[in-house]
Design a protein around this motif. Structure first.
Motif, PDB file in Angstrom:
ATOM      1  N   UNK A  73      -8.829   1.237  -5.287  1.00 58.23           N
ATOM      2  CA  UNK A  73      -8.775   1.070  -3.829  1.00 58.23           C
ATOM      3  C   UNK A  73      -7.713   0.419  -3.225  1.00 58.23           C
ATOM      4  N   UNK A  74      -7.055  -0.234  -4.201  1.00 56.85           N
ATOM      5  CA  UNK A  74      -5.757  -0.997  -3.816  1.00 56.85           C
ATOM      6  C   UNK A  74      -4.659   0.102  -3.447  1.00 56.85           C
ATOM      7  N   UNK A  75      -4.589   1.227  -4.328  1.00 56.90           N
ATOM      8  CA  UNK A  75      -3.642   2.351  -4.176  1.00 56.90           C
ATOM      9  C   UNK A  75      -4.286   3.131  -3.052  1.00 56.90           C
ATOM     10  N   UNK A  76      -5.473   3.332  -2.812  1.00 56.29           N
ATOM     11  CA  UNK A  76      -5.880   4.267  -1.545  1.00 56.29           C
ATOM     12  C   UNK A  76      -5.413   3.316  -0.443  1.00 56.29           C
ATOM     13  N   UNK A 114      -2.379   4.576   1.251  1.00 63.07           N
ATOM     14  CA  UNK A 114      -2.439   5.861   1.622  1.00 63.07           C
ATOM     15  C   UNK A 114      -2.799   6.257   3.047  1.00 63.07           C
ATOM     16  N   UNK A 115      -2.561   7.478   3.409  1.00 63.17           N
ATOM     17  CA  UNK A 115      -3.308   8.058   4.384  1.00 63.17           C
ATOM     18  C   UNK A 115      -4.060   9.336   3.836  1.00 63.17           C
ATOM     19  N   UNK A 116      -5.453   9.141   3.925  1.00 63.79           N
ATOM     20  CA  UNK A 116      -5.927  10.236   3.037  1.00 63.79           C
ATOM     21  C   UNK A 116      -7.411  10.358   3.791  1.00 63.79           C
ATOM     22  N   UNK A 117      -8.076  11.654   3.952  1.00 58.92           N
ATOM     23  CA  UNK A 117      -9.187  12.045   4.334  1.00 58.92           C
ATOM     24  C   UNK A 117     -10.049  12.397   3.117  1.00 58.92           C
ATOM     25  N   UNK A 118      -9.696  12.522   2.058  1.00 51.88           N
ATOM     26  CA  UNK A 118     -10.405  12.907   1.020  1.00 51.88           C
ATOM     27  C   UNK A 118     -10.287  14.472   0.739  1.00 51.88           C
ATOM     28  N   UNK A 144       1.564   8.448   0.921  1.00 51.94           N
ATOM     29  CA  UNK A 144       2.144   7.169   0.750  1.00 51.94           C
ATOM     30  C   UNK A 144       2.478   6.472   2.013  1.00 51.94           C
ATOM     31  N   UNK A 145       1.729   5.586   2.673  1.00 52.54           N
ATOM     32  CA  UNK A 145       2.389   5.124   3.929  1.00 52.54           C
ATOM     33  C   UNK A 145       2.435   3.507   3.794  1.00 52.54           C
ATOM     34  N   UNK A 146       2.589   2.957   2.557  1.00 53.94           N
ATOM     35  CA  UNK A 146       2.831   1.479   2.616  1.00 53.94           C
ATOM     36  C   UNK A 146       1.571   0.712   3.183  1.00 53.94           C
TER      37      UNK A 146
END
Lengths: 291, 275
Positions: A33-36, A39-43, A49-51
């Protein structure tokens, strides 16, 4: 015996199932969860990676701020209404009243009910056209006060809080009751002989000696409010127009309706952090009060 | 005289709350036995004029409530068994054996108490999706067990603290090894802790909604919480069968609770105070 206690093989065998469960379902997912959340991610597409942009976006947005406000308000109501009610009931019941056992048993029934049942039941209670609440209001001649309750942006929050607070009064009362019962009765007898009345005994003896229990209750009430999801999800889903939104319902919509996995994970991390810090802060505050 | 009035006021306050606790259940029971006409046009507080037991029939046949009930029992029971076995094992190692990292592990499990279930939702969902475990009992049982573990270990630890070390020493002299002591001395003595753990785990697993909503989408594996949610969605205008479904989901637990309310209350106190 020393050898027995230092048996490394046995320790590993005994601990392995618990550690596997704990690490695979709790630790690794939290790290994920921390890593996700960064990021910008729709699955579907690749993660980008967007900080800390998700966090920035969230805290600048109206919706999350509103949901945090609702969450804090809920915690405040839990501490300011639920706990005092529970305390009053616990003091009244523990003071050797007739039907002590019966009151205890019945007050605890809402805790045993499934939240889904409570949610569906209150949906029917609040139903604008056929609900119990409007029905009773019109029976006693107050039909002007009938309302759409959960559909009314101004009242929805109060309407949602009522069953949430109602459900767990019994739980806190049980803990406080047990705490009061464990106070040495000689102290109270002595106070009575010195001429203290019930109210004075409650304020000067029972409540101060109950501080450790009150601490536990406060932590449960506050973190419980921060985590609350089920009842709001069932009653309103956070609506209308985010009026009853809390972070957990927002997280749920972001992830499973909008496929904003990154933003949703950021909210999840926020919820973990706030539960953690609030528990620590409450412990600090109570430490100062305890002698 | 003054005392009598004070006593009356006390009772009045308590009775008001008593009514607030029971009344919704009475209302549920009443409307679960009414037809729509009576629910929507009749006195909401009255008992049904014509008792509509068909509501219960349709909740069970069309609404599949019994299947959901069975699923909930299965998931909850297996969760309880797993939690009990893993927590008793872990707790013995954590409180009696000596090894490097024991303290850290203890702290780790205690921290687990404050971790909300939300934290794991998305990652666990993605893992289950990848390995094709969605829509299975295991997809609920394993996460429920993990999230009940912290509390269970804490409860075990506090019970374990009451077992005198001399018993283990004696067993050791009689020739028991570490695992022998665990199975022959510790496990039998932990029996009182088991009901406490079972009750805690039951409340958690039986009522859980978030995981169950996300991980289960077919009607075959639905637990009661999700089942009722879907049922309420499909029958939104027909209150009788929903009421019946809610009643079926509620009253068995209430009846069991009423029979063992003492045990339940003591367990929850033990869990909270020691936890």
């Amino acid at each position: 015996m020393d050898k027995v206690r230092h048996n490394k093989g046995a320790a590993i065998i005994l601990l392995l199932p618990a550690i596997i469960l704990f690490v695979s379902i709790i630790i690794i997912p939290i790290i994920c969860s921390g890593y996700y959340s960064l990021t910008e991610w729709d699955g579907i597409r690749d993660k980008v990676f967007i900080g800390f942009s998700n966090y920035r976006e969230l805290f600048e947005g109206e919706v999350l701020r509103g949901s945090i406000k609702n969450m804090l308000l809920l915690a405040l109501c839990a501490v300011g209404i639920q706990l005092p009610l529970a305390l009053v009931f616990a003091i009244l019941i523990s003071g050797g009243i007739k039907g002590e056992k019966m009151y205890m048993t019945v007050f605890f029934i809402p805790v045993m009910l499934s939240t889904v049942v409570i949610g569906q039941l209150w949906l029917k209670i609040y139903n604008p056209s056929h609900g119990l609440l409007n029905g009773i209001l019109s029976m006693i001649g107050l039909e002007n006060y009938a309302d759409s309750w959960l559909g009314n942006q101004g009242k929805v929050l109060a309407a949602v809080f009522v069953p949430m607070i109602w459900q767990y009064v019994g739980y806190h009362m049980l803990l406080m009751y047990a705490g009061i019962k464990s106070i040495n009765s000689e102290i109270i007898e002595a106070a009575k002989i010195d001429g203290a009345n019930g109210f004075q005994i409650a304020c000067r003896i029972t409540i101060p000696m109950l501080m450790p229990v009150l601490e536990v209750c406060t932590i449960f009430a506050v973190t419980g409010a921060f985590k609350s999801f089920d009842l709001i999800y069932i009653l309103t889903g956070g609506g209308p127009a985010h009026a009853s939104e809390v972070p957990s319902t927002l997280m749920f919509t972001e992830i499973f309706q909008k496929n904003h996995y990154g933003v949703g994970s950021a909210i999840a991390i926020f919820i973990i952090l706030i539960c953690f810090t609030s528990a620590i802060i409450i412990k600090r505050i109570f430490k100062r009060w305890e002698v | 005289m003054k005392e009598k009035i004070a006593k009356k006021i006390k009772h009045i306050i308590l009775i008001i709350w008593l009514v607030l606790c029971i009344f919704p259940l009475y209302w549920l029971l009443a409307f679960s036995l009414k037809n729509n006409n009576e629910i929507f046009n009749g006195n909401p507080l009255a008992l049904p004029k014509v008792w509509q037991f068909e509501n219960y029939k349709s909740a069970m046949s069309v609404g599949n409530v019994l299947v959901y009930f069975r699923n909930s029992i299965f998931v909850t029971a297996l969760t309880i068994v797993i939690v009990i076995i893993t927590s008793v094992m872990a707790s013995y190692a954590l409180s009696r054996l000596i090894f490097v990292g024991r303290k850290m592990l203890n702290i780790l499990f205690v921290l687990g108490l404050t971790i909300p279930i939300h934290a794991a939702l998305l990652p666990v969902f993605l893992i289950l999706q990848k390995i094709g475990f969605l829509n299975s009992y295991a997809s609920l049982i394993i996460p429920y067990s993990a999230f009940a573990l912290s509390m269970a270990i804490l409860i075990c630890n506090s019970f374990m603290a009451g077992i005198p070390y001399e018993l283990e020493d004696a067993a050791c002299i009689d020739g028991c090894g570490t695992l022998g002591i665990f199975f022959r001395v510790i496990v039998p003595l932990m029996r009182p802790a088991l009901s406490t753990i079972a009750i805690f785990t039951f409340l958690q697993a039986w009522n859980e909604l978030m995981f169950a909503t996300v991980f289960i989408s077919d009607s075959q594996h639905r637990t009661l919480t999700v089942g009722i949610q879907t049922l309420a969605g499909t029958y939104s205008t027909n209150w009788g069968p929903i009421g019946a479904a809610l009643a079926i989901a509620t009253f068995p637990t209430i009846v069991v609770y009423l029979f063992m309310s003492n045990k339940v209350q003591q367990s929850l106190i033990a869990g909270a105070v020691k936890g």
